[in-house]
Design an enzyme around this catalytic site. Sequence first.
Site, PDB file in Angstrom:
ATOM      1  N   HIS A  91      -0.085 -11.916   8.977  1.00  0.00           N
ATOM      2  CA  HIS A  91      -1.361 -12.549   9.297  1.00  0.00           C
ATOM      3  C   HIS A  91      -1.978 -11.953  10.552  1.00  0.00           C
ATOM      4  CE1 HIS A  91      -3.955 -15.753  11.009  1.00  0.00           C
ATOM      5  NE2 HIS A  91      -4.292 -15.899   9.750  1.00  0.00           N
TER       6      HIS A  91
ATOM      7  N   GLY B  81      13.036   1.478   1.448  1.00  0.00           N
ATOM      8  CA  GLY B  81      13.683   0.598   0.492  1.00  0.00           C
ATOM      9  C   GLY B  81      14.387   1.353  -0.615  1.00  0.00           C
TER      10      GLY B  81
ATOM     11  N   SER C  46     -29.651   2.054   0.351  1.00  0.00           N
ATOM     12  CA  SER C  46     -28.538   2.111   1.285  1.00  0.00           C
ATOM     13  C   SER C  46     -27.531   1.065   0.830  1.00  0.00           C
ATOM     14  CB  SER C  46     -29.022   1.828   2.704  1.00  0.00           C
ATOM     15  OG  SER C  46     -27.931   1.881   3.585  1.00  0.00           O
TER      16      SER C  46
ATOM     17  N   CYS D  53     -24.306   2.003   4.365  1.00  0.00           N
ATOM     18  CA  CYS D  53     -24.331   1.546   5.754  1.00  0.00           C
ATOM     19  C   CYS D  53     -23.355   0.405   5.995  1.00  0.00           C
ATOM     20  CB  CYS D  53     -25.734   1.146   6.173  1.00  0.00           C
ATOM     21  SG  CYS D  53     -26.391  -0.274   5.284  1.00  0.00           S
TER      22      CYS D  53
ATOM     23  N   TYR E  55     -25.823  10.344   2.547  1.00  0.00           N
ATOM     24  CA  TYR E  55     -25.348  10.138   3.919  1.00  0.00           C
ATOM     25  C   TYR E  55     -24.470   8.901   4.005  1.00  0.00           C
ATOM     26  CZ  TYR E  55     -28.880   6.443   4.516  1.00  0.00           C
ATOM     27  OH  TYR E  55     -29.614   5.298   4.374  1.00  0.00           O
TER      28      TYR E  55
ATOM     29  N   ARG F 203      10.831  20.145   5.497  1.00  0.00           N
ATOM     30  CA  ARG F 203       9.551  19.685   4.948  1.00  0.00           C
ATOM     31  C   ARG F 203       8.482  19.998   5.974  1.00  0.00           C
ATOM     32  NH1 ARG F 203      11.025  13.299   5.862  1.00  0.00           N
ATOM     33  NH2 ARG F 203      11.095  13.509   8.108  1.00  0.00           N
TER      34      ARG F 203
ATOM     35  N   MET G 256      17.238   3.847  -2.034  1.00  0.00           N
ATOM     36  CA  MET G 256      18.580   4.204  -1.632  1.00  0.00           C
ATOM     37  C   MET G 256      18.534   5.577  -0.975  1.00  0.00           C
ATOM     38  SD  MET G 256      21.878   4.532  -4.020  1.00  0.00           S
ATOM     39  CE  MET G 256      22.641   6.122  -3.751  1.00  0.00           C
TER      40      MET G 256
ATOM     41  N   ARG H   8      21.568  12.044  -2.879  1.00  0.00           N
ATOM     42  CA  ARG H   8      20.408  11.514  -2.155  1.00  0.00           C
ATOM     43  C   ARG H   8      19.227  11.323  -3.112  1.00  0.00           C
ATOM     44  NH1 ARG H   8      19.954  15.260   3.173  1.00  0.00           N
ATOM     45  NH2 ARG H   8      19.234  13.326   4.116  1.00  0.00           N
TER      46      ARG H   8
ATOM     47  N   LYS I  74      12.693  16.303  -1.538  1.00  0.00           N
ATOM     48  CA  LYS I  74      13.936  16.906  -1.047  1.00  0.00           C
ATOM     49  C   LYS I  74      14.371  18.055  -1.941  1.00  0.00           C
ATOM     50  CE  LYS I  74      15.836  13.382   1.245  1.00  0.00           C
ATOM     51  NZ  LYS I  74      16.170  12.012   0.878  1.00  0.00           N
TER      52      LYS I  74
END
Lengths: 904, 904
Positions: free
Chosen positions: A451, A100, A784, A852, A872, A335, A102, A91, A22
């Site tokens: 979950h 979370g 790999s 891979c 790769y 922004r 302020m 701010r 800000k």
Amino acid sequence: MEKYVYDFAEGNREMLDLLGGKGANLAEMTNLGLPVPAGFTITTRACRAFLATGQVPGSLGAEVDDHLHRLESTMGKVLGDADDPLLVSVRSGARFSMPGMMDTVLDIGLNDVSVVGLAKQAGDERFAWDSYRRLVQMFAKTVLGVEGAYFEKALAALKDDRRARTDLDLTVDDLKQLVTTYKQIVRRETGAEFPTEPREQLDAAILGVFRSWNGERARVYRRQERIPEDLGTAVTVVSMVFGNLNLSSGTGVAFTRDPASGSPGVYGDYLQDAQGEDVVAGIRNTLPLQELEHLNPQAYRQLLDVMSTLEHHYRDLCDIEFTIENGKLWMLQTRVGKRTAAAAFRIASQLVDEGVISLDEALGRVSGAGLAELMFPRFDTTAAPPALAHGMGASPGAAVGKAVFDSPSAAEWAARGEDVVLVRTETNPDDLPGMVAARGILTRRGGKTSHAAVVARGMGKTCVVAAQELRVDTAHKRFTAPDGTVVAEGDLISIDGKTGAVYKGRVPVVDSPLVRFFDGTFDAASADTETRDLVSAVERLLRHADARRRMSVRANADMPADAHRARAFGAEGIGLCRTEHMFLGERRRLVENLILAHDDQERQAALDALLPLQRSDFAAILSEMDGLPVTIRLIDPPLHEFLPDFTELSVRAAVAKATGQRDEEAERLLPAVRRLHEANPMLGLRGVRLCLAVPGLVELQVRAIAEAAAEAMKAGHHPLVEVMVPVVAAVQELEHVRETAERVLDEVAAETGTHLEKVVGTMIELPRACMTAGQIASAADFFSFGTNDLTQTTWGFSRDDCEASFFPQYMEMGIFGKSPFETLDRDGVGALVRMAAATARTAKPGIELGVCGEHGGDPESIHFFNQIGLDYVSCSPFRVPVARLEAGRAALPEAVAGSVSASR
Amino acid sequence: MEKYVYDFAEGNREMLDLLGGKGANLAEMTNLGLPVPAGFTITTRACRAFLATGQVPGSLGAEVDDHLHRLESTMGKVLGDADDPLLVSVRSGARFSMPGMMDTVLDIGLNDVSVVGLAKQAGDERFAWDSYRRLVQMFAKTVLGVEGAYFEKALAALKDDRRARTDLDLTVDDLKQLVTTYKQIVRRETGAEFPTEPREQLDAAILGVFRSWNGERARVYRRQERIPEDLGTAVTVVSMVFGNLNLSSGTGVAFTRDPASGSPGVYGDYLQDAQGEDVVAGIRNTLPLQELEHLNPQAYRQLLDVMSTLEHHYRDLCDIEFTIENGKLWMLQTRVGKRTAAAAFRIASQLVDEGVISLDEALGRVSGAGLAELMFPRFDTTAAPPALAHGMGASPGAAVGKAVFDSPSAAEWAARGEDVVLVRTETNPDDLPGMVAARGILTRRGGKTSHAAVVARGMGKTCVVAAQELRVDTAHKRFTAPDGTVVAEGDLISIDGKTGAVYKGRVPVVDSPLVRFFDGTFDAASADTETRDLVSAVERLLRHADARRRMSVRANADMPADAHRARAFGAEGIGLCRTEHMFLGERRRLVENLILAHDDQERQAALDALLPLQRSDFAAILSEMDGLPVTIRLIDPPLHEFLPDFTELSVRAAVAKATGQRDEEAERLLPAVRRLHEANPMLGLRGVRLCLAVPGLVELQVRAIAEAAAEAMKAGHHPLVEVMVPVVAAVQELEHVRETAERVLDEVAAETGTHLEKVVGTMIELPRACMTAGQIASAADFFSFGTNDLTQTTWGFSRDDCEASFFPQYMEMGIFGKSPFETLDRDGVGALVRMAAATARTAKPGIELGVCGEHGGDPESIHFFNQIGLDYVSCSPFRVPVARLEAGRAALPEAVAGSVSASR
């Protein structure tokens, strides 16, 4: 002495770390000469000093004094003055925005005296007292930590008493009484008076912002997002301007282009006679920004100018907050704006066309995650009914199925061929079978790390969580939407894992136009402009990524159809062709014969029967991938995976015996299944161990590969086969297999009169393989990295057992932010991969190194693989475009790369 | 130009790498002025050059010419001369002695002409022709690779034809005919004539030795013993001397002390009128060396002088081979002699007393492996019948039990309380349940790395393999010994896992006197001299090891009795106190309550019930270890280990249902067991994950520990408790547990008014913990490397699943020489431990580092742990003296340490 406070004019947008997002952007706008209310920013270093010692730096008070006086003299007002008070907002503003923390305290400087001055200056007593009561409420809640509900209740009680429908029906006297009531609440809850001294309010608000850095929610968020604990937050102090003075005032938010579609042209909302708060509260409907042209043509034109200035200055879409006070425009924030994935691609491409940014920069501004999102099938929302509710999209996709309300029902219904969506209040490990069986999962509670969310993402299932408006009644197998609609077991529902929308009935699902484009079935002529534009932007940036990237991209594909799609999606080979499925289905019986063989002859017969089948499997894949490398992994899983489950079979045999019946299959297979049963199959007889333990198995597979390749060569094709040995821990294991493989390749070459290259390499998927990579490299043509298994052994937990059991809790506790099976754990697994890659390169310069595991398609992981110099990545066919894009982004030049991260 | 050939006079014993063991020691003796037949050695570098290029170095032929001429002129004879031929022997001699290498070809230089000269010179035609026929046979077999059986058959046929009982009954003409027959065999099998040119014989024999380096058996042996492939072998060429000329000749072996008991005084065997071969063949009985005094007093005295010279020169027990030719003594070989474990301790101590070596050197000459061997219980052989047979001791110990002949019977008999010994032709994975149930295992086939041997060592079971004289008839459940004794199922047998002896009946087992000594029950007065002497030598060297060692030694002990014994054996604390067993037995029900708890209240009740029990467990251990550190590990295994097996319970429930009965326990527990069932429990919800997942579990354990410690302090004791968190992969996990643990410790300290140290550390048993050791160190007061689990995850195989399935094959294939669960794998697991230790020390200097895996008691591993700077090792109580000794040996000064290795 360290400088802790910067006037806006003293900063700029590069000072993000010191001034927060800000503060840095307000400084930037100030220096651009845009109309920003005067103000200053207290640095993150002041915050850090406070958090470290519990004391603000000794010099901070004097610096704030100094800057406040300058502010007062600039504005010609004095903070909390009785006649014409200066009011300020306070701010927070950290390097990263963070839930979370302020947020804002407005109207600091008001008290019983200055409120009168404000009323006089504004010519509006109601406005002044309403501002005052808001200050008390906001200050008490965010600075003093008083429960917000007390104030809401007091307000509701007063409204009841006055029979007021809305806040606007309250009189000035009512508001005065409310201020008194609010102050009593503060006294009761904190044991102290609401501070009426303006400077005391300001200092307390500053400390409140500092302290909120260590709030529980902010800390958990930082742990999850791996944001360092010690950054601290800056504090911006800005002179208040009022959009709620009169009809010549107002407030709004605007974007320099449409952040949803990416279409050109400004876009935003405006609310007359209102403060930012009111926009958020949604009490009144906002107007489209364009209406401002009629309400205040001058301010509108000025706003367009400002937006144009900002976009050219930031060279990107900007979003802004502004306020008009008595006809005068003020910029409160800007922004670089958030946007949808589609908008990101279109805007980046437009900015290239407009000559604003380079193609490299454009590539830096789009992301693989966004591309992946655009490739998911989606609901045809034009054909959808209004949503019943909106939850949080926790795992993307579009799922349609019959609602079921418990795990056993889900499994049962699915077993008889029904598509189901499992609806629960929340899920726990007991629900796993139902989650596996369902097309999608919908829960009333939870969040992105609950979950249901974690497990669904792990399984690639569509999932919506936190659909809190729904009343889920699992006992009666139904849920009720806010509009009263009841969905009972068996009713069709549709859930959108991206938007979180929940629909009743079947919403048609449409393929992504991008997927049609990659598949070659996109019909540009019949598509709308936005879609055409999006497709061409994606194509353009993918092409640029291809030109930029150092790593090549292969696909994991076991079947010819997958290989075909992978090639269409841009894969430059197959990095992992698993051969397990080739032993399933009708061939199970042959594998049984192999396992149950009593002697060499029976075993050889079983192998001989498998040979032509394997050969034709390989031939089909090689044909699809003609001219491109195909890495074929020898059989990996333990043998018992090809037999029935031990417990199940034991139960069958025991029940048959107890009831005097016969179960010939169970009797026949049980001894072998018991012999092959392992306490920890993941750590058992599998991979190269199995290849060495079962005589003839390596010969079978290599011969099938070699014969398929020889056949293809004779037909004039160019097969490029690489034989990959899984689960190698020691170079000696690889040497043994290599010896056999080379012998068989020589034999087949001699038999067929062809020249077969002998390319033999290994998966690196065990920590020991990483630690002894130099030794193993001596016997390998390529490595790999199998990062799935490597993650399992490095952390010592299996995906199947743990992702659904304690991962959600681990994320809540901040032990990890993302599942290490989704994004490579750099500190642990990544450190092993880095070390192994470096050691292998030292031992055998030029050895081919790839990956891979599923991480091969994960943007953040791809950047890491690029950084450590792999050749790769290989991923599922569907992720190939994502990997191409991110491999290109990862290879952008340093100057551009500064602003590029995988997660943008 | 490189010198490839050294006369004996040009070498010395330091030139082991170049001249091999044999050549270096012959050179040493030559230079000591001892009577060594003239000869020379071809270097290992010549061998390496040959193996690398397939060609002997160009200059080798001329060098051999040169040295051969010198030899001829020294001896005054010419190789293969018709009148008075010089004959030579050719022998291999590598740095390490190695089975499968070509050993010796004697009598090179004989042919149809020189055999006549030899006969004339020796005055014994029979001797000459017998030597010739031996040369053809030996040369054909070892140099030309002709099957030895052909020659044995031809000899047997001739003896049959002549009705000869022994070789000695054959006439000169018979022997001449045999030479002709042997040459025919050579022609038939090789397609070429037996080389009669002496120099051609010599060159071929030299190449034969070179080639034997790459023989299959030698290569497998080197892989298993980790002997480098590229050392190569030297070749010694020595003038023949003949012990079989007449009665004034003979041959013998001798030791400067008794290598079996370690008692002082020379010791050996002598055979008149014989060659070394005859001693090995065992046709005639040898005489005790002392008899030589009567046969040839002068040679005997000279021999004693030579032995004294050698022992003083080598400063150790020497063994020698010698020949007396016509009354003149010749030394053919010497080396520092092999000896039993008891002899090693006694001789080392004697040499200190004699002022020959220092205590450090004495410590370098004994070993933990030897000490461990001396600590096993043993059969009282004075009370034993003659052995039925001798196999190979594959896993030490003395087992007595009833013979059973299949795995199910073993399990069944053991289940009803019988001690059984499982007897099989050989074992395979199907026999595992029987092996688990048996006291010991006896097989007719196999070797040190066969299935039975590897599995038995892993399980710590007594095992004898390769008892080839037994006829095992599993179908009829019996075996037959060479003397006709039949042992049927149920007959008692006794097997000695050290000596490989198999006895019928019960042989009494006696405790080791060393164990009685450590336990304080050794009665020196009633012991014989040898035993007293051994006990005091061990005590002396252990005391010296204690003075020398840098690492301290702790024990792994879960029960007060174990702790007591550990302390008696010299443990300086408990490095691993597992708390799992404290949840077993009658407390299972409480754990069930914990697992089945429906709500917080029920769960808390279960925890509350466990608290006093845990507290008293800990109190008892702390009391035994008063004043010494006790590291208590929080609960580690997954919860389902405390419940019945899933398959078993599923079968019970299904059978009950199918038969209409009820099984209340199965019904009650099955849902929980199913919920907790894991596909790979080793990689599941265990260790710290479990601690974090079950609310109250850490609190319970830490509280029990803290209350026990507080109690002890109040009673005036000095408890030193360390809380250890298992299975940590990420520092965040440890931080969470640490927070709880510190809180509880503070609470208990406040409640009891005591000062409790807050020592919290972690097991390092996952690769990720090693890779992030620096981070984890920040939250840990100590690390204890859990090398068992670390080996499992680093290699990706579990001990339970793999040791019995493919380890035997892996050892046969040379993939590893020893199970990585027995001896730490330095390249893989060791590299992780080394890295973690270094990183942790950098991050937190002074952090305490130990190891508590089973490797903590393994000699070779202990040296490694010392080398990387760990502070302590912890092992089973019984291994504590072994660990003390090896930790001392590992710390010996560089100068002594050169000759010290763990495996001596």
